[in-house]
Design an enzyme around this catalytic site. Structure first.
Site, short mmCIF file in Angstrom:
data_model
loop_
_atom_site.label_atom_id
_atom_site.label_comp_id
_atom_site.label_asym_id
_atom_site.label_seq_id
_atom_site.Cartn_x
_atom_site.Cartn_y
_atom_site.Cartn_z
N SER A 1 0.85 -1.39 0.00
CA SER A 1 0.52 -0.12 -0.38
C SER A 1 0.87 0.65 -0.47
O SER A 1 1.57 1.30 -0.66
CB SER A 1 -0.83 0.09 0.99
N ASP B 1 -10.07 -5.07 -3.97
CA ASP B 1 -9.52 -3.68 -2.79
C ASP B 1 -10.17 -3.28 -3.07
O ASP B 1 -10.39 -2.24 -4.65
CB ASP B 1 -7.79 -3.55 -3.60
N HIS C 1 -7.65 -5.86 -0.09
CA HIS C 1 -6.67 -4.75 0.45
C HIS C 1 -5.53 -5.32 1.72
O HIS C 1 -5.68 -5.38 2.55
CB HIS C 1 -6.79 -3.17 0.96
#
Length: 232
Positions: free
Chosen positions: A122, A177, A211
């Site tokens: 991320s 995600d 995610h």
């Protein structure tokens, strides 16, 4: 040779997973927003290779607009996650210099930069991409999970002095995600192909993955690390 970690702020607190034999390579892995290096150190331990040292630093704690200005670990300030949102250019560049300082420290301790992989998840993956593309030191590879390229409009010019024009990049992204849509990841991969040799950019997406990471993704990461950092 033993360098002084205290001269590199992020290293003094970083979680380090040492090799179980002579260390001939290093993986530096950066966590996501609000996280710490501990979780990823556990993940790296699960895919570790005995001759590699894994370094998982912690981001400094700062107020983050994206999360209602709450103070949390963050590599740089985030306003929102749209590709066109304003970005913390000064903070991103400062964070990249801090990561380059870790790379420099490992090189001074005898690990060539060509035996170092930089990666992250991320926001940490975003920082790993930016750092590698603006670093003069040639790395063995870069891993970006569920991420994007910060300050993307400044490229390819921002990479003009980069030593990583031919460095392999593995990008992985969950197809479900909700925070950083897989389309952003795919757009990032296409942008990367305009900056480095296109054949060196690998983009993999994972059905059903949100995610986070999954065993199949981490298997791909281990395979990439093993290929780019073979035993010597």
């Amino acid at each position: 040779m033993c360098g002084n970690n205290m001269s590199v702020p992020l290293l003094s607190e970083a979680v380090t997973v040492p090799g179980t034999e002579k260390e001939t390579a290093v993986v530096i892995f950066l966590h996501g927003l609000g996280d710490t290096g501990h979780g990823w150190a556990d993940t790296m331990t699960s895919i570790r290779l005995p001759y590699i040292k894994y370094i998982c630093p912690h981001a400094p704690r700062i107020p983050v607009t994206l999360n209602m200005k709450m103070t949390m670990p963050s590599w740089f300030h985030s306003i929102n996650l749209s590709p066109e949102s304003p970005e913390d250019e000064a903070g991103i560049k400062r964070a990249a210099e801090n990561i380059k300082a870790i790379i420099d420290h490992e090189v001074k301790n005898g690990i060539p930069s060509s035996r170092i992989i930089l990666g992250g998840f991320s926001q940490g993956g975003a920082l790993s991409l930016y750092t590698a593309l603006t670093s003069q030191r040639q790395l063995a590879g870069v891993v970006g999970l569920s991420c994007w390229l910060p300050l993307h409009k400044t490229f390819p010019q921002a990479a003009s002095g980069s030593g990583n024009k031919d460095t392999p990049i593995l990008q992985c992204h969950g197809e479900m995600d909700p925070m950083i849509p897989v389309q952003f990841g795919a757009m990032t991969a296409e942008k990367l192909k305009t900056i480095i040799s296109p054949q060196n950019v690998t983009f993999r997406s994972y059905p059903g993955l949100m995610h986070s990471s999954c065993p199949q993704e981490m298997s791909a990461v281990k395979e990439f690390i093993e290929k780019k950092l073979p035993r010597v």
